[in-house]
Design a protein around this motif. Structure first.
Motif, PDB file in Angstrom:
ATOM      1  N   LYS B 126       0.832  -1.211   0.000  1.00 49.58           N
ATOM      2  CA  LYS B 126       0.000   0.000   0.000  1.00 49.58           C
ATOM      3  C   LYS B 126       0.865   1.259   0.000  1.00 49.58           C
ATOM      4  O   LYS B 126       0.553   2.238  -0.671  1.00 49.58           O
ATOM      5  CB  LYS B 126      -0.911   0.000   1.235  1.00 49.58           C
ATOM      6  N   ALA B 127       1.944   1.208   0.777  1.00 45.31           N
ATOM      7  CA  ALA B 127       2.755   2.418   0.960  1.00 45.31           C
ATOM      8  C   ALA B 127       3.676   2.705  -0.223  1.00 45.31           C
ATOM      9  O   ALA B 127       3.913   3.854  -0.565  1.00 45.31           O
ATOM     10  CB  ALA B 127       3.582   2.284   2.236  1.00 45.31           C
ATOM     11  N   PHE B 128       4.184   1.639  -0.830  1.00 46.75           N
ATOM     12  CA  PHE B 128       5.263   1.842  -1.805  1.00 46.75           C
ATOM     13  C   PHE B 128       4.809   1.798  -3.259  1.00 46.75           C
ATOM     14  O   PHE B 128       5.628   1.690  -4.135  1.00 46.75           O
ATOM     15  CB  PHE B 128       6.347   0.756  -1.667  1.00 46.75           C
ATOM     16  N   ARG B 129       3.540   1.814  -3.533  1.00 47.28           N
ATOM     17  CA  ARG B 129       3.114   1.619  -4.913  1.00 47.28           C
ATOM     18  C   ARG B 129       3.735   2.646  -5.867  1.00 47.28           C
ATOM     19  O   ARG B 129       3.075   3.178  -6.742  1.00 47.28           O
ATOM     20  CB  ARG B 129       1.593   1.618  -5.003  1.00 47.28           C
ATOM     21  N   ALA B 130       4.977   2.912  -5.634  1.00 47.18           N
ATOM     22  CA  ALA B 130       5.802   3.757  -6.506  1.00 47.18           C
ATOM     23  C   ALA B 130       5.050   4.968  -7.047  1.00 47.18           C
ATOM     24  O   ALA B 130       5.019   5.213  -8.241  1.00 47.18           O
ATOM     25  CB  ALA B 130       6.377   2.900  -7.625  1.00 47.18           C
ATOM     26  N   ARG B 131       4.396   5.708  -6.146  1.00 45.21           N
ATOM     27  CA  ARG B 131       3.607   6.867  -6.566  1.00 45.21           C
ATOM     28  C   ARG B 131       4.517   8.057  -6.891  1.00 45.21           C
ATOM     29  O   ARG B 131       4.143   8.958  -7.590  1.00 45.21           O
ATOM     30  CB  ARG B 131       2.638   7.252  -5.457  1.00 45.21           C
ATOM     31  N   SER B 132       5.684   8.076  -6.305  1.00 45.77           N
ATOM     32  CA  SER B 132       6.605   9.183  -6.545  1.00 45.77           C
ATOM     33  C   SER B 132       8.012   8.620  -6.712  1.00 45.77           C
ATOM     34  O   SER B 132       8.248   7.445  -6.410  1.00 45.77           O
ATOM     35  CB  SER B 132       6.570  10.148  -5.354  1.00 45.77           C
ATOM     36  N   ILE B 133       8.919   9.483  -7.131  1.00 43.06           N
ATOM     37  CA  ILE B 133      10.290   9.038  -7.350  1.00 43.06           C
ATOM     38  C   ILE B 133      10.935   8.605  -6.026  1.00 43.06           C
ATOM     39  O   ILE B 133      11.677   7.628  -5.976  1.00 43.06           O
ATOM     40  CB  ILE B 133      11.102  10.138  -8.083  1.00 43.06           C
ATOM     41  N   GLU B 134      10.571   9.306  -4.913  1.00 43.49           N
ATOM     42  CA  GLU B 134      11.125   8.965  -3.592  1.00 43.49           C
ATOM     43  C   GLU B 134      10.655   7.577  -3.156  1.00 43.49           C
ATOM     44  O   GLU B 134      11.440   6.782  -2.635  1.00 43.49           O
ATOM     45  CB  GLU B 134      10.718  10.007  -2.534  1.00 43.49           C
ATOM     46  N   ALA B 135       9.340   7.311  -3.368  1.00 42.40           N
ATOM     47  CA  ALA B 135       8.790   5.995  -2.995  1.00 42.40           C
ATOM     48  C   ALA B 135       9.462   4.898  -3.819  1.00 42.40           C
ATOM     49  O   ALA B 135       9.728   3.803  -3.314  1.00 42.40           O
ATOM     50  CB  ALA B 135       7.284   5.974  -3.220  1.00 42.40           C
ATOM     51  N   THR B 136       9.760   5.204  -5.081  1.00 37.24           N
ATOM     52  CA  THR B 136      10.428   4.215  -5.944  1.00 37.24           C
ATOM     53  C   THR B 136      11.835   3.927  -5.422  1.00 37.24           C
ATOM     54  O   THR B 136      12.259   2.767  -5.388  1.00 37.24           O
ATOM     55  CB  THR B 136      10.502   4.740  -7.400  1.00 37.24           C
ATOM     56  N   VAL B 137      12.542   4.989  -5.004  1.00 33.25           N
ATOM     57  CA  VAL B 137      13.902   4.814  -4.460  1.00 33.25           C
ATOM     58  C   VAL B 137      13.847   3.895  -3.236  1.00 33.25           C
ATOM     59  O   VAL B 137      14.638   2.955  -3.102  1.00 33.25           O
ATOM     60  CB  VAL B 137      14.523   6.193  -4.095  1.00 33.25           C
TER      61      VAL B 137
END
Lengths: 200, 207
Positions: B126-137
């Motif tokens: 739920k938290a990491f669904r790569a919504r932003s570049i930071e979450a992807t990192v």
């Protein structure tokens, strides 16, 4: 049924009761949860009695006749007044006596967490990795400086700090997940091996 | 006076301990040893407070017959039985006390924490669904570190364990150091606030 088999059966029952929560909250899980709280606290009582009360309270007072220890023992008993409406102020004495050690915390935390860390951070930048570490430390510290708005060039620099922190959080998360998976593997091995003997 | 005297004790003793860190005199060391002896004598009573709290919370639930009160009975019974077993047969290896630890407490503790493996995975999704570049990192770093810890990572590519090790030793170190410095400054500031009597919440409410 051997004693070991009974022991394994008990452990397996409680293991499966806790795992049953994965389906939904149920009486088996609630039973195991209540039991866990009680057994954990009950486990601490004799240990504290034998390892702390006997050597540091009972022995000094009743065997070595060092009656001065009666003062901290009586002060410690003031903790129970925490539950009294009128006398709860008495429980402040043992709390503040323990809290006083904070005086050592000021210079020691400054030394251990700030000065030593700063000294380690100020190493020669002789390769790409030390440069990356240096940039990361500086940009994260700048990120935590909230007196200046994170806009423009400053905002871009603090963004690099966010990236570093994300990598750090990701690494910590990865480690935490692996630790939990390791515990899970241990429980599955117990159920399949020790209890059901389906694997060696 | 009910608040002022405890506050004075913290300030006076606190400053003595702050000075003790800088003055390694015998009198100062003796004072610290004396303090340690008293703290050790005081510590068992903290556990007593915890036991009393548990008893009061659970007996209140039983008396009021609030939903699920039966579980409070189980908590209190298991507490009494475990404690009594420890006092009657001792706490050495091979006693019923250690049997309870090995076959009841330890399996439940390990299972309780292993449950988090499932919830942490769904929370991560739920938290990491790569919504932003930071979450992807964050997601990429977590995956590489996880794969780097298990044999399958090495089987996929020899670069995975090496990258995992680099992440832990370089960017992760920088992050930990930066955050650590902030935490250190925060700890020092909070300790100073307590020492100077600015932070008083530990005294609790009331007079």
């Amino acid at each position: 049924m051997s004693f070991e088999a009974i022991s394994n059966f008990v452990a397996a029952f409680f293991t499966l009761s806790i795992f049953s929560f994965l389906y939904k909250d149920n009486p088996f899980y609630k039973f195991a949860e209540a039991m866990f709280v009680g057994v954990t606290m009950g486990y601490a009582i004799p240990l504290v009695y034998y390892n702390t009360f006997i050597p540091f309270v009972y022995r000094p007072i009743f065997i070595e006749h060092n009656f001065i220890i009666l003062i901290p023992a009586l002060m410690g008993s003031l903790y129970i007044f925490r539950f009294s409406k009128n006398l709860s102020w008495l429980s402040r004495y043992p709390i503040v006596f323990g809290m006083a050690i904070i005086g050592m915390g000021v210079p020691l935390s400054m030394h251990a967490y700030v000065l030593v860390q700063m000294r380690i951070a100020m190493m020669p930048i002789d390769n790409i990795n030390t440069f990356i570490i240096f940039v990361g430390t500086i940009t994260i510290l700048l990120y935590f400086f909230f007196s200046k708005a994170h806009k423009g060039v400053y905002g871009k620099i603090t963004n690099i700090g966010i990236w570093y922190m994300m990598v750090g959080f990701g690494a910590s998360f990865g480690y935490t997940v692996m630790a939990r998976i390791s515990l899970l593997i241990g429980r599955i091995q117990f159920l399949m091996g020790d209890w059901l003997h389906l694997m060696k | 006076m009910k608040r002022q005297i405890p506050l004075l004790i913290v300030i006076i003793l606190g400053f003595i301990f702050a000075i003790h860190t800088f003055v390694p005199h015998k009198a100062s060391a003796d004072f610290y040893d004396w303090y340690q002896t008293w703290i050790k004598a005081l510590s068992p009573f903290m556990v007593l407070l915890g036991i009393m709290s548990l008893f009061m919370v659970n007996t209140a639930k039983i008396q009021r017959k609030i939903p699920g009160w039966q579980y409070s009975v189980i908590t209190l019974l298991s507490l009494i039985v475990t404690g009594a077993v420890g006092f009657i047969w001792g706490t050495q290896e091979g006693t019923p006390f250690m049997w309870l630890f090995k076959n009841v407490q330890m399996p439940m503790g390990a299972t309780m924490f292993s449950l988090l493996a499932f919830y942490i995975a769904s929370a991560a999704y739920k938290a990491f669904r790569a919504r932003s570049i930071e979450a992807t990192v964050l997601l990429v770093a977590a995956i590489i570190v996880m794969l780097g810890q298990v044999p399958i990572g090495m089987a996929i590519s020899k670069w995975i364990p090496e990258t995992s090790s680099w992440i832990l030793n370089v960017p992760n170190l920088a992050a930990k150091r930066g955050i650590g410095l902030g935490v250190g400054l925060g700890m020092t500031a909070t300790s100073l606030k307590i020492l100077l009597g600015i932070e008083r919440t530990y005294l609790g409410g009331g007079d």
